[in-house]
Scaffold this active site. Structure first.
Site, PDB file in Angstrom:
ATOM      1  N   GLY A  12      16.306  57.925  11.512  1.00 18.01           N
ATOM      2  CA  GLY A  12      17.186  56.378  11.831  1.00 18.01           C
ATOM      3  C   GLY A  12      16.748  55.553  10.615  1.00 18.01           C
ATOM      4  N   ASN A  13      15.442  54.979  10.039  1.00 21.53           N
ATOM      5  CA  ASN A  13      14.675  54.759   9.152  1.00 21.53           C
ATOM      6  C   ASN A  13      15.867  55.034   7.359  1.00 21.53           C
ATOM      7  OD1 ASN A  13      13.558  57.520   8.947  1.00 21.53           O
ATOM      8  ND2 ASN A  13      11.527  55.882   7.671  1.00 21.53           N
ATOM      9  N   LYS A 129      20.548  60.666  25.344  1.00 27.13           N
ATOM     10  CA  LYS A 129      21.126  60.590  24.270  1.00 27.13           C
ATOM     11  C   LYS A 129      21.812  58.884  23.724  1.00 27.13           C
ATOM     12  CE  LYS A 129      20.417  61.019  19.637  1.00 27.13           C
ATOM     13  NZ  LYS A 129      19.962  61.848  19.282  1.00 27.13           N
ATOM     14  N   LYS A 214      20.534  65.500  16.312  1.00 31.81           N
ATOM     15  CA  LYS A 214      20.688  65.559  14.960  1.00 31.81           C
ATOM     16  C   LYS A 214      19.296  66.921  14.199  1.00 31.81           C
ATOM     17  CE  LYS A 214      17.877  63.199  12.281  1.00 31.81           C
ATOM     18  NZ  LYS A 214      17.074  62.353  13.494  1.00 31.81           N
ATOM     19  N   LYS A 276      11.833  66.904  17.888  1.00 29.92           N
ATOM     20  CA  LYS A 276      11.146  67.569  16.014  1.00 29.92           C
ATOM     21  C   LYS A 276      10.602  69.133  16.157  1.00 29.92           C
ATOM     22  CE  LYS A 276      11.619  62.818  14.889  1.00 29.92           C
ATOM     23  NZ  LYS A 276      13.511  63.001  14.458  1.00 29.92           N
TER      24      LYS A 276
HETATM   25  N1  LIG Z   1       2.747  62.545  18.415  1.00 29.61           N
HETATM   26  C1  LIG Z   1       3.503  62.063  17.807  1.00 29.61           C
HETATM   27  N2  LIG Z   1       3.280  62.387  16.565  1.00 29.61           N
HETATM   28  C2  LIG Z   1       3.628  61.025  15.359  1.00 29.61           C
HETATM   29  N3  LIG Z   1       4.995  60.068  15.576  1.00 29.61           N
HETATM   30  C3  LIG Z   1       5.243  60.000  17.370  1.00 29.61           C
HETATM   31  C4  LIG Z   1       4.806  61.076  17.952  1.00 29.61           C
HETATM   32  N4  LIG Z   1       5.253  60.532  19.275  1.00 29.61           N
HETATM   33  C5  LIG Z   1       6.059  59.857  18.953  1.00 29.61           C
HETATM   34  N5  LIG Z   1       5.945  58.963  17.929  1.00 29.61           N
HETATM   35  C6  LIG Z   1       7.048  58.640  16.789  1.00 29.61           C
HETATM   36  O1  LIG Z   1       7.939  58.905  16.949  1.00 29.61           O
HETATM   37  C7  LIG Z   1       8.874  58.570  15.736  1.00 29.61           C
HETATM   38  C8  LIG Z   1       9.547  59.361  15.399  1.00 29.61           C
HETATM   39  O2  LIG Z   1      10.953  59.750  15.937  1.00 29.61           O
HETATM   40  P1  LIG Z   1      12.305  58.533  15.750  1.00 29.61           P
HETATM   41  O3  LIG Z   1      12.020  57.570  15.704  1.00 29.61           O
HETATM   42  O4  LIG Z   1      13.441  58.299  17.329  1.00 29.61           O
HETATM   43  O5  LIG Z   1      12.313  59.485  14.673  1.00 29.61           O
HETATM   44  P2  LIG Z   1      13.772  59.673  13.119  1.00 29.61           P
HETATM   45  O6  LIG Z   1      13.563  59.374  12.270  1.00 29.61           O
HETATM   46  O7  LIG Z   1      14.850  60.839  13.764  1.00 29.61           O
HETATM   47  O8  LIG Z   1      14.959  58.027  14.367  1.00 29.61           O
HETATM   48  C9  LIG Z   1       8.051  58.024  14.353  1.00 29.61           C
HETATM   49  O9  LIG Z   1       8.682  57.751  14.068  1.00 29.61           O
HETATM   50  C10 LIG Z   1       7.105  58.099  15.687  1.00 29.61           C
HETATM   51  O10 LIG Z   1       6.807  56.498  15.913  1.00 29.61           O
HETATM   52  N1  LIG Z   2      22.981  62.544  16.651  1.00 27.70           N
HETATM   53  C1  LIG Z   2      21.969  62.009  16.039  1.00 27.70           C
HETATM   54  O1  LIG Z   2      20.640  62.406  16.738  1.00 27.70           O
HETATM   55  O2  LIG Z   2      21.472  60.095  15.959  1.00 27.70           O
HETATM   56  P1  LIG Z   2      19.918  59.406  15.402  1.00 27.70           P
HETATM   57  O3  LIG Z   2      19.326  60.461  14.664  1.00 27.70           O
HETATM   58  O4  LIG Z   2      20.534  58.633  15.239  1.00 27.70           O
HETATM   59  O5  LIG Z   2      19.296  59.337  17.111  1.00 27.70           O
END
Ligand SMILES: Nc1ncnc2c1ncn2[C@@H]1O[C@H](COP(=O)(O)OP(=O)(O)O)[C@@H](O)[C@H]1O
Ligand SMILES: NC(=O)OP(=O)(O)O
Length: 314
Positions: A12-13, A129, A214, A276
Site C-alpha cells: 500500500g505505501n 478484506k 494481491k 505475505k
Molecule cells: N511478524 C511481523 N513482521 C513484520 N511485520 C509485521 C509482522 N506482523 C505484522 N507486521 C506488519 O505488517 C505490515 C505489512 O502488512 P500491510 O501493511 O497490510 O501490507 P501492504 O504493504 O501490502 O499494504 C508491516 O508493515 C508490519 O507493520
Molecule cells: N487487493 C489488495 O490486496 O489490496 P491492498 O493490498 O491495497 O489491500
C-alpha cells in the site's frame, strides 16, 4: 545475476499514504518507479502487481454518491477493473519517465487481468478484506445503519473499515499474455488489486463482487509464468518474530518449515503479514525452485546488491 523472471508485488505505501488525490498517488508512484527500475537496469524480466484496497473503496463511495437511475453505480468487480486501469496508467506513466531518465528504451503495459476464484469459496459469506477509508466507531455505526448489507470491522487498532469478501485465487486468465509481453521485453503490470474476481460458468467468466488479496494473486501469477522470484514489497525491510516486542528478531534466510512453525506460534498478524508469509510459502512450495522475498521498497537496492531482506527458500 540477470535474466531472472521477477514478480514484484507492491504494498500500500508504494501508492498511497495519506493524500488520496491523483497527484499525490502519481508522485508516490514516481518515487516507487525509481526502485523498480533497478530490476530492469540489471537485466531482470520484471512483472509488477499492486494493491487497490484504499482506492477501490474510495471509488465505490464516489460511485454511490453520484449514482442515479440513468447513471448507476458500478458493481465491485467492475470497480476493481477501473482501479487496475487508473493505477496502471499512473504506474506506466511513472515508469516511463524514470526509464527514459535512465536511458532505458523499455515499454510498460497494463494488462486488465481476470483472476479465477471458486464460486463456493467460503470467503463469499465471510467478508475480511478492508477497503476504503478509516472511520471512527460512531461513523462506522452510522454507515452500518445506512447500508445494512455492508460489513464494517475494526482494523488492527487503526479505526473501522468496510470489509468485503476476499476469495482465494485459483487461476489467472491472462497469464499467457503476461508471458508474451515479458518475452517481448515489455514490463507488464498485472493482477492489479488482486485481479478482477471471476468464476467459470461454461465458456463464460462471470465477475463476482470481491477483492482478492494481491499477495495471493501475485503468487498465483508467479507460479503460472514460472517466475524465479516472487518479491513482496511492504513497509518493513524484513519479516520479524516477536514483532514490535523488545526481543523482536529479524528473519534473513528462512525455510518454509521454519515459517510454518512460526505461523503455529501466531507470529504474523492476520490481514497484514500473515498473507505475505502464506503467499511466499505457496510460491516456494509450488514453483520450480523459485525463491520468495519479503522486504521494503527502500531496501530494493540493498537486496539487489547483497541479498538483504527476508529470503524464503525450500
Ligand atoms: N511478524 C511481523 N513482521 C513484520 N511485520 C509485521 C509482522 N506482523 C505484522 N507486521 C506488519 O505488517 C505490515 C505489512 O502488512 P500491510 O501493511 O497490510 O501490507 P501492504 O504493504 O501490502 O499494504 C508491516 O508493515 C508490519 O507493520
Ligand atoms: N487487493 C489488495 O490486496 O489490496 P491492498 O493490498 O491495497 O489491500
Amino acid at each position: 545475476m540477470s535474466g531472472r523472471k521477477v514478480v514484484v508485488a507492491l504494498g500500500g505505501n508504494a501508492i498511497l499514504s495519506k493524500d488520496a488525490s491523483a497527484a499525490a498517488q502519481q508522485q508516490a508512484l514516481r518515487d516507487t518507479a525509481k526502485y523498480l527500475v533497478q530490476f530492469v537496469k540489471q537485466g531482470d524480466k520484471l512483472i509488477v502487481s499492486h494493491g487497490n484496497g484504499p482506492q477501490v473503496g474510495n471509488l465505490l463511495l464516489q460511485q454511490a454518491a453520484g449514482s442515479t437511475e440513468k447513471n448507476p453505480a458500478m458493481p465491485l468487480d467492475t470497480a476493481v477493473s477501473m482501479t487496475q486501469g487508473s493505477i496502471g496508467y499512473w504506474m506506466q506513466n511513472a515508469m516511463g519517465e524514470v526509464l527514459a531518465e535512465s536511458n532505458l528504451d523499455v515499454d510498460v503495459a497494463t494488462v486488465v487481468t481476470q483472476v479465477e476464484v471458486d464460486a463456493n469459496d467460503k470467503a463469499f459469506t465471510n467478508p475480511t478484506k478492508p477497503i476504503g477509508p478509516f472511520y471512527s466507531k460512531e461513523e462506522a455505526d452510522q454507515k452500518r445503519q445506512e447500508n445494512p448489507d455492508q460489513t464494517f470491522v475494526e482494523d488492527a487498532g487503526r479505526g473501522y473499515r468496510r470489509v468485503v469478501p476476499s476469495p482465494i485465487p485459483t487461476g489467472v486468465k491472462e497469464y499467457r499474455v503476461v508471458n508474451a509481453l515479458v518475452d517481448a521485453g515489455i514490463v507488464p503490470i498485472s493482477v492489479g488489486g488482486g485481479g478482477v474476481p471471476v468464476v467459470k460458468e461454461g465458456n463464460r467468466l462471470v465477475g463476482r463482487e470481491a477483492v482478492i488479496d494481491k499477495d495471493f494473486a501475485s503468487e498465483k501469477l508467479a507460479e503460472l509464468v514460472d517466475a524465479d522470484l516472487l518479491i513482496i514489497l511492504t513497509a518493513v525491510d524484513n519479516i520479524y518474530v516477536n514483532f514490535n516486542k523488545p526481543d523482536q528478531k529479524k528473519l534473513e534466510n528462512v525455510t518454509v518449515s521454519e515459517l510454518e512453525t512460526y505461523i503455529k506460534e501466531d507470529q504474523f498478524a492476520k490481514g497484514s503479514m500473515l498473507p505475505k508469509v502464506q503467499a511466499a510459502i505457496d510460491f516456494v512450495k509450488n514453483s520450480n525452485g523459485g525463491k520468495a522475498v519479503v522486504t521494503s521498497l527502500e531496501n530494493v537496492g540493498e537486496f539487489l546488491e547483497n541479498g538483504s531482506g527476508t529470503i524464503i527458500t525450500r
